[in-house]
Design a protein around this motif. Structure first.
Motif, PDB file in Angstrom:
ATOM      1  N   ARG A 124      35.779   9.615 -21.050  1.00 44.91           N
ATOM      2  CA  ARG A 124      35.221   8.315 -20.660  1.00 44.91           C
ATOM      3  C   ARG A 124      36.179   7.180 -21.009  1.00 44.91           C
ATOM      4  N   TRP A 125      36.791   7.242 -22.203  1.00 46.33           N
ATOM      5  CA  TRP A 125      37.762   6.220 -22.589  1.00 46.33           C
ATOM      6  C   TRP A 125      38.962   6.218 -21.648  1.00 46.33           C
ATOM      7  N   ARG A 126      39.432   7.411 -21.301  1.00 43.24           N
ATOM      8  CA  ARG A 126      40.594   7.495 -20.403  1.00 43.24           C
ATOM      9  C   ARG A 126      40.243   6.954 -19.019  1.00 43.24           C
ATOM     10  N   ARG A 136      37.990   4.726 -18.328  1.00 40.74           N
ATOM     11  CA  ARG A 136      37.857   3.279 -18.439  1.00 40.74           C
ATOM     12  C   ARG A 136      39.229   2.598 -18.447  1.00 40.74           C
ATOM     13  N   SER A 137      40.187   3.183 -19.162  1.00 38.73           N
ATOM     14  CA  SER A 137      41.522   2.568 -19.192  1.00 38.73           C
ATOM     15  C   SER A 137      42.216   2.695 -17.839  1.00 38.73           C
ATOM     16  N   ARG A 138      41.959   3.792 -17.126  1.00 40.39           N
ATOM     17  CA  ARG A 138      42.546   3.921 -15.775  1.00 40.39           C
ATOM     18  C   ARG A 138      41.956   2.881 -14.828  1.00 40.39           C
ATOM     19  N   ARG A 139      40.643   2.664 -14.925  1.00 37.93           N
ATOM     20  CA  ARG A 139      40.009   1.644 -14.077  1.00 37.93           C
ATOM     21  C   ARG A 139      40.560   0.260 -14.390  1.00 37.93           C
ATOM     22  N   ALA A 140      40.740  -0.050 -15.667  1.00 41.02           N
ATOM     23  CA  ALA A 140      41.264  -1.358 -16.056  1.00 41.02           C
ATOM     24  C   ALA A 140      42.697  -1.522 -15.556  1.00 41.02           C
ATOM     25  N   ALA A 141      43.485  -0.470 -15.604  1.00 40.39           N
ATOM     26  CA  ALA A 141      44.861  -0.544 -15.120  1.00 40.39           C
ATOM     27  C   ALA A 141      44.893  -0.705 -13.601  1.00 40.39           C
ATOM     28  N   GLU A 159      42.622  -2.286 -11.823  1.00 43.58           N
ATOM     29  CA  GLU A 159      42.173  -3.632 -11.485  1.00 43.58           C
ATOM     30  C   GLU A 159      43.269  -4.671 -11.711  1.00 43.58           C
ATOM     31  N   HIS A 160      44.129  -4.469 -12.694  1.00 45.66           N
ATOM     32  CA  HIS A 160      45.215  -5.405 -13.014  1.00 45.66           C
ATOM     33  C   HIS A 160      46.542  -4.653 -13.045  1.00 45.66           C
TER      34      HIS A 160
END
Length: 156
Positions: free
Chosen positions: A121-123, A125-130, A132-133
Motif C-alpha cells: 500500500r505504501w509503495r 501510494r508513492s507511485r501514485r504521488a510520483a 501526479e507530480h
C-alpha cells in the motif's frame, strides 16, 4: 547395493545413539552439564554464577542428586520438589508461563503479516504521488523566487 544399505543403516544407528541426550538415553548426567538449568532462588541468578549461601546449598543438593546417579528428569523433579518452580532456569511450558513460549513467535508473525499488508500500500501510494507530480515540485511564483534569492544572498 545391499552392502551400502547395511552401511547406511549402521551409520544412522551410530548417529542416532550419539545424538540422544543423556536424559532420554538414561545415561548419567554431569554436574556441570545440568547445573546451568537451575537458578538460585534467593538472588535469581543462574546457579553456576551465584555465590549466595542459598546457592551453595542448592549446589550441594544438586551434587548429591548427580552422585546418586539420577537422570536429568529425576533431578529436575527433585529440585522442583525441594525448592519450588523458581529454581528452574526456564519456566514450565504450561499455564500462564506458556505465554513466554507463545508470545514472541506470535508477535513476530503478526509483525511480518503487518509489513506484508502495509508495504504494498505504501509503495502504491508513492507511485501514485510520483505519477501526479512527474517533474517534482511545482515552480515558484516570481515574487517568491525573488524573496528566496534575497534571503539566500544575505546568508552567503
Amino acid at each position: 547395493m545391499r552392502r551400502w544399505l547395511i552401511r547406511g543403516v549402521a551409520l544412522a544407528g551410530v548417529l542416532l545413539s550419539a545424538a540422544a541426550p543423556p536424559a532420554l538415553a538414561g545415561q548419567r548426567v554431569s554436574l556441570t552439564g545440568i547445573e546451568s538449568q537451575f537458578m538460585c532462588t534467593s538472588c535469581h541468578e543462574p546457579l553456576p554464577l551465584a555465590q549466595s549461601p542459598q546457592a551453595q546449598s542448592e549446589k550441594q543438593f544438586l551434587a548429591s542428586l548427580v552422585n546418586q546417579g539420577l537422570t536429568a528428569r529425576q533431578i529436575r523433579a527433585q529440585m522442583v520438589a525441594n525448592y519450588g518452580v523458581a529454581v528452574l532456569g526456564q519456566p514450565p511450558a504450561h499455564g500462564f508461563s506458556l505465554t513466554v513460549y507463545i508470545l514472541p513467535p506470535a508477535l513476530l508473525v503478526l509483525g511480518v503479516a503487518g509489513l506484508l499488508y502495509t508495504l504494498p500500500r505504501w509503495r502504491a501510494r508513492s507511485r501514485r504521488a510520483a505519477a501526479e507530480h512527474p517533474e517534482g515540485a511545482p515552480p515558484l511564483e516570481p515574487e517568491d523566487a525573488e524573496r528566496l534569492d534575497d534571503d539566500l544572498a544575505r546568508f552567503i
